[in-house]
Motif scaffolding. Sequence first.
Motif, PDB file in Angstrom:
ATOM      1  N   SER A  80     -11.589 -92.319  49.135  1.00 57.97           N
ATOM      2  CA  SER A  80     -11.475 -91.059  48.400  1.00 57.97           C
ATOM      3  C   SER A  80     -11.874 -91.248  46.939  1.00 57.97           C
ATOM      4  CB  SER A  80     -10.052 -90.507  48.487  1.00 57.97           C
ATOM      5  OG  SER A  80      -9.115 -91.439  47.942  1.00 57.97           O
ATOM      6  N   GLU A  81     -11.540 -92.411  46.368  1.00 60.87           N
ATOM      7  CA  GLU A  81     -11.904 -92.696  44.979  1.00 60.87           C
ATOM      8  C   GLU A  81     -13.409 -92.938  44.848  1.00 60.87           C
ATOM      9  OE1 GLU A  81      -8.097 -94.969  43.121  1.00 60.87           O
ATOM     10  OE2 GLU A  81      -9.030 -95.968  44.825  1.00 60.87           O
ATOM     11  N   LYS A  84     -15.219 -89.665  44.943  1.00 60.96           N
ATOM     12  CA  LYS A  84     -15.103 -88.996  43.647  1.00 60.96           C
ATOM     13  C   LYS A  84     -16.119 -89.552  42.663  1.00 60.96           C
ATOM     14  CE  LYS A  84     -11.706 -87.757  40.090  1.00 60.96           C
ATOM     15  NZ  LYS A  84     -10.293 -87.903  39.644  1.00 60.96           N
ATOM     16  N   GLN A  85     -16.310 -90.882  42.666  1.00 59.82           N
ATOM     17  CA  GLN A  85     -17.309 -91.489  41.785  1.00 59.82           C
ATOM     18  C   GLN A  85     -18.718 -90.997  42.124  1.00 59.82           C
ATOM     19  OE1 GLN A  85     -16.820 -95.778  42.065  1.00 59.82           O
ATOM     20  NE2 GLN A  85     -15.665 -95.809  40.145  1.00 59.82           N
ATOM     21  N   LYS A  87     -19.804 -88.239  42.908  1.00 65.93           N
ATOM     22  CA  LYS A  87     -20.168 -86.949  42.326  1.00 65.93           C
ATOM     23  C   LYS A  87     -20.964 -87.132  41.041  1.00 65.93           C
ATOM     24  CE  LYS A  87     -16.357 -84.282  44.319  1.00 65.93           C
ATOM     25  NZ  LYS A  87     -15.180 -83.426  44.036  1.00 65.93           N
TER      26      LYS A  87
END
Length: 240
Positions: A80-81, A84-85, A87
């Motif tokens: 999930s992290e 996010k990166q 993006k």
Amino acid sequence: MIEVLGVHKSFGALEVLRGVSLEVAAGEVVVVLGPSGSGKSTLLRAINHLEKVDRGYITIDGELIGYRRRGGKLHELKESEILKQRKDIGFVFQNFNLFPHLTALENVAEVAALSDARHFLERVGLADKADAYPRQLSGGQQQRVAIARALATRPKVVLFDEPTSALDPELVGEVLDVLRDLARSGTTMVVVTHEIGFAREVADRIVFIDDGVIVEQGSPGEVLDHPVHERTRAFLSKVL
């Protein structure tokens, strides 16, 4: 904006990247050239953490990609992290990767608000194709939808992996026109391509990779017209 430091990547016994280090400044357009199998695409995929590096590290705007440093060691982020990166890292593949059951607008709206999706379709010249499905679009139009989708998250950098290689020759120009517009607008770009004319016109810097290492880099005039290394000269003799 992008820092690649001492990156190694192997697939089994095959070492594809052998200590690659590269910096890309904000707003810079870097074109990566090299023969098939030289490590170009693997380098792009490592920047986006689609490939995990074996050694070394990569940062975007000072942030480690795929890892955090804790207790003097690197620990991989949760999926999930990592998502996010990503993006902050637009990625345009060779083969479009559009959802066939979604319209052009819906493909872009998968990653952005509807108003943003319309804006970026307009930016790539496809406002009139918003309701068309991929099967109703030419290859060049499909790739422009893919570019709009990559831009819709407003990334800090955009990576292009041979964005015209799957296109018929007469469709290449419309995609390169979009890339030229992005370059003029100050978008930070790393482009893997064999389009030497485009590289000469648009690149701030050309990087030549062979056998997993950066052999030579410099301005288009330096690398294309006055290459220093024999490996660069041999490659260019086959593509110019």
